[in-house]
Each structure stands twice: as structure tokens, then as C-alpha cells.
Write a protein that holds these residues in place. Structure first.
Motif, PDB file in Angstrom:
ATOM      1  N   GLY A 103       0.925  -0.990   0.069  1.00  0.00           N
ATOM      2  CA  GLY A 103      -0.018   0.013  -0.119  1.00  0.00           C
ATOM      3  C   GLY A 103       0.882   1.301   0.056  1.00  0.00           C
ATOM      4  O   GLY A 103       2.038   1.337  -0.280  1.00  0.00           O
ATOM      5  N   ALA A 104       0.211   2.359   0.314  1.00  0.00           N
ATOM      6  CA  ALA A 104       0.678   3.773   0.170  1.00  0.00           C
ATOM      7  C   ALA A 104       1.858   3.959   1.099  1.00  0.00           C
ATOM      8  O   ALA A 104       2.713   4.704   1.025  1.00  0.00           O
ATOM      9  N   HIS A 105       1.476   3.401   2.367  1.00  0.00           N
ATOM     10  CA  HIS A 105       2.214   3.759   3.581  1.00  0.00           C
ATOM     11  C   HIS A 105       2.356   2.504   4.629  1.00  0.00           C
ATOM     12  O   HIS A 105       1.339   1.904   4.615  1.00  0.00           O
ATOM     13  N   GLY A 106       3.320   2.617   5.618  1.00  0.00           N
ATOM     14  CA  GLY A 106       3.001   1.708   6.606  1.00  0.00           C
ATOM     15  C   GLY A 106       2.065   2.116   7.792  1.00  0.00           C
ATOM     16  O   GLY A 106       1.488   3.315   7.565  1.00  0.00           O
ATOM     17  N   MET A 107       1.936   1.257   8.823  1.00  0.00           N
ATOM     18  CA  MET A 107       0.951   1.769   9.860  1.00  0.00           C
ATOM     19  C   MET A 107       1.624   1.637  11.169  1.00  0.00           C
ATOM     20  O   MET A 107       2.282   0.592  11.316  1.00  0.00           O
ATOM     21  N   ASN A 108       1.469   2.645  12.052  1.00  0.00           N
ATOM     22  CA  ASN A 108       1.949   2.613  13.388  1.00  0.00           C
ATOM     23  C   ASN A 108       0.777   2.523  14.425  1.00  0.00           C
ATOM     24  O   ASN A 108      -0.133   3.045  14.089  1.00  0.00           O
TER      25      ASN A 108
ATOM     26  N   PHE B 137      -5.858   9.109  27.328  1.00  0.00           N
ATOM     27  CA  PHE B 137      -6.660   8.352  25.963  1.00  0.00           C
ATOM     28  C   PHE B 137      -5.856   8.202  24.860  1.00  0.00           C
ATOM     29  O   PHE B 137      -5.370   9.718  24.399  1.00  0.00           O
ATOM     30  N   PHE B 138      -5.427   7.234  24.338  1.00  0.00           N
ATOM     31  CA  PHE B 138      -4.411   7.253  23.063  1.00  0.00           C
ATOM     32  C   PHE B 138      -5.249   6.565  22.011  1.00  0.00           C
ATOM     33  O   PHE B 138      -5.636   5.506  22.026  1.00  0.00           O
ATOM     34  N   TYR B 139      -5.422   7.615  20.886  1.00  0.00           N
ATOM     35  CA  TYR B 139      -5.996   7.154  19.634  1.00  0.00           C
ATOM     36  C   TYR B 139      -5.232   6.770  18.717  1.00  0.00           C
ATOM     37  O   TYR B 139      -4.364   8.009  18.115  1.00  0.00           O
ATOM     38  N   ASN B 140      -5.007   5.591  18.380  1.00  0.00           N
ATOM     39  CA  ASN B 140      -4.039   5.283  16.975  1.00  0.00           C
ATOM     40  C   ASN B 140      -4.590   6.070  15.672  1.00  0.00           C
ATOM     41  O   ASN B 140      -5.774   6.460  15.691  1.00  0.00           O
ATOM     42  N   VAL B 141      -3.813   6.149  14.680  1.00  0.00           N
ATOM     43  CA  VAL B 141      -4.149   6.751  13.367  1.00  0.00           C
ATOM     44  C   VAL B 141      -5.457   6.293  12.833  1.00  0.00           C
ATOM     45  O   VAL B 141      -5.543   4.889  12.894  1.00  0.00           O
ATOM     46  N   TYR B 142      -6.145   6.733  12.342  1.00  0.00           N
ATOM     47  CA  TYR B 142      -7.490   6.645  11.646  1.00  0.00           C
ATOM     48  C   TYR B 142      -8.698   6.387  12.642  1.00  0.00           C
ATOM     49  O   TYR B 142      -9.570   5.992  12.235  1.00  0.00           O
ATOM     50  N   GLU B 143      -8.342   6.522  13.987  1.00  0.00           N
ATOM     51  CA  GLU B 143      -9.459   6.205  14.918  1.00  0.00           C
ATOM     52  C   GLU B 143     -10.272   7.162  15.075  1.00  0.00           C
ATOM     53  O   GLU B 143     -11.430   7.162  15.189  1.00  0.00           O
ATOM     54  N   ILE B 144      -9.683   8.714  15.140  1.00  0.00           N
ATOM     55  CA  ILE B 144     -10.673   9.617  15.217  1.00  0.00           C
ATOM     56  C   ILE B 144     -10.159  10.787  14.280  1.00  0.00           C
ATOM     57  O   ILE B 144     -10.985  11.774  14.231  1.00  0.00           O
ATOM     58  N   ALA B 145      -9.189  10.486  13.556  1.00  0.00           N
ATOM     59  CA  ALA B 145      -8.649  11.650  12.558  1.00  0.00           C
ATOM     60  C   ALA B 145      -8.039  10.896  11.345  1.00  0.00           C
ATOM     61  O   ALA B 145      -7.483   9.815  11.479  1.00  0.00           O
ATOM     62  N   PRO B 146      -7.752  11.761  10.296  1.00  0.00           N
ATOM     63  CA  PRO B 146      -7.046  11.155   9.327  1.00  0.00           C
ATOM     64  C   PRO B 146      -5.550  10.928   9.569  1.00  0.00           C
ATOM     65  O   PRO B 146      -5.115  11.373  10.439  1.00  0.00           O
ATOM     66  N   TYR B 147      -5.139  10.133   8.500  1.00  0.00           N
ATOM     67  CA  TYR B 147      -3.611   9.723   8.889  1.00  0.00           C
ATOM     68  C   TYR B 147      -2.650  10.832   8.937  1.00  0.00           C
ATOM     69  O   TYR B 147      -1.748  10.671   9.630  1.00  0.00           O
TER      70      TYR B 147
END
Length: 253
Positions: free
Chosen positions: A133-138, A213-223
Motif C-alpha cells: 500500500g501507500a504507507h506503513g502503519m503505526n 486516552f491514546f487514539y491510534n491513526v485513523y481512529e478519530i482523525a485522518p492519517y
């Protein structure tokens, strides 16, 4: 006492180093010694489950890392070798380098004991992965553990019944403060709440001054915004929290 198991392993499609491959890096923190065997077994099982998978629980930690590495590299080859051959057949030579780059996978798992005070332990795991895909995920995940009771704390352990609506309001208010805006609409214009709702999540961590509270990428906002942390101080949530001894002790430490 804690120790770490590290591993750096690579494998290539068809066992050919000229072809794409997968790289696995592990830095796994675990309990090496304890005067309480039951607590040590409980903690290591929790660490194993959050870092790897619950199916590896109840196994020696060194064996777990070896088994996980074998499963990861084995599944990579089994799943991707047929796809790689199909892509090579279906595309012209000019696309071959681009296609090959899609198959260069990696996974990095790093864990650590973030906090250890009296009867509370906070365990943190960072994941960094690329699977095409376009990028990795953290992503980053946390465990908050009551050592005395051998229990992983949840929001229901900390907050009173029917806390959700009040906590959601506090999260939005703190998010507005953190981003120097005065309304939800302004936050939504930035991108918050468009991907997922801003609501309490079990992925949180405690410290001496509050809960984050920790929100990972894409959970509440764009990448593009990345992971989001919202910290609420203990005074700000006092009306909706229970009396939790280990948290009280943590604040006094």
C-alpha cells in the motif's frame, strides 16, 4: 526484575535474496525474576497477548518469540509467493520494480514497562508495520495492571456507572483546548471526529496526574494528523471516578 528478548530476522520470497522479503524486529520486555511466581506468569501472559496474540499465552517467553517469528515469516511466504508470481505474469517489465516494492514487508514490535509504582504497572507496546500500500502503519497499545489483584484495569474499574456521556464531553473540551479552538465544528474542520467518534477507549494509560486516552491513526482523525493523545487530569474527572486505591496511591507517590 525485567529483561528484554530481541530478534532481527529476515526472509525472502522463494528463499531468493534477489526477490522481495520481510523483516521482523522484536524488542520484547518481560518479567525475568519475581518473588511471586503466580504474578510473574500472569504478567508475562498479558505481555505476550498484547504484543503477539493470546494463542501464544501460557508458553515460555523465549519460545513464544521464536514461534511468533516462525509464524510471521512462514505466513508471509505462503500468502505472498502465489500473489507475487501472478503479478509478475500480469504486468510488463517496466512495472516489475514497482510491484516488487509492494512485497517488501516489515514489522517492528517494541515493548517496555512505562511505569512501575507500588501496585500499578503500565506496559506500552509500539507496532510499526508495512504490508503493502501507500504507507506503513503505526499503533501504540497500553496495559494498566493492578499487581495486587492481578487484574488489567478497564474504564469500568475507574469510572462510575453511566459515565460515558460526561466523559465524552470532557474529551471534546480537552481536545478543543489542546488545539486552541472553541467549538466542535472547528475541530471537525481540522479533521477530528470525521473518521471515528471521539469517545472513551480502553487504550489509555495512567500516571501521577491523570489519565491519557491514546487514539491510534485513523481512529478519530485522518492519517495526516497521526496518533492523538487526550489527557484528563484527576481533578477534572473527579465527579465521575470511583475511589480506586492504586490510583490514589499513585498520586501520592
Amino acid at each position: 526484575e525485567f529483561d528484554n528478548i530481541t530478534m532481527d530476522e529476515s526472509v525472502h520470497l522463494f528463499g531468493d535474496t534477489a526477490k522481495p522479503g520481510a523483516k521482523l524486529i522484536i524488542d520484547f520486555a518481560y518479567v525475568d525474576k519475581s518473588n511471586d511466581d503466580s504474578l510473574m506468569a500472569f504478567l508475562n501472559d498479558q505481555f505476550i497477548a498484547i504484543c503477539f496474540d493470546s494463542k501464544y499465552m501460557h508458553t515460555d517467553v523465549k519460545t513464544v518469540v521464536q514461534n511468533y517469528a516462525g509464524d510471521y515469516t512462514g505466513e508471509y511466504r505462503m500468502d505472498l509467493e502465489p500473489m507475487f508470481l501472478e503479478d509478475q505474469r500480469a504486468n510488463n517489465r517496466e512495472d516489475q520494480l514497482t510491484i516488487a516494492s509492494w512485497y517488501d514487508y516489515y514489522q517492528n514490535i517494541k515493548s517496555e514497562v512505562q511505569l512501575y509504582e507500588k501496585d500499578i504497572l503500565i506496559y506500552k507496546v509500539d507496532f510499526d508495520e508495512y504490508t503493502g500500500g501507500a504507507h506503513g502503519m503505526n499503533r501504540t497499545n497500553f496495559l494498566n495492571i493492578d499487581l495486587k489483584n492481578q487484574h488489567v484495569l478497564t474504564l469500568d474499574d475507574i469510572f462510575v456507572d453511566d459515565y460515558s456521556d460526561a466523559l465524552v464531553q470532557l474529551l471534546w473540551e480537552q481536545l478543543m483546548i489542546d488545539n486552541n479552538v472553541s467549538s466542535r465544528e472547528e475541530l471537525e474542520h481540522i479533521g477530528f471526529g470525521l473518521i471515528g467518534d471521539v469517545e472513551p477507549v480502553e487504550n489509555f494509560f495512567l500516571d501521577k496526574t491523570g489519565i491519557t486516552f491514546f487514539y491510534n491513526v485513523y481512529e478519530i482523525a485522518p492519517y495526516s494528523i497521526g496518533p492523538v493523545q487526550i489527557k484528563l487530569s484527576y481533578p477534572s474527572i473527579s465527579l465521575i471516578t470511583k475511589e480506586v486505591k492504586i490510583i490514589s496511591d499513585l498520586q501520592k507517590s
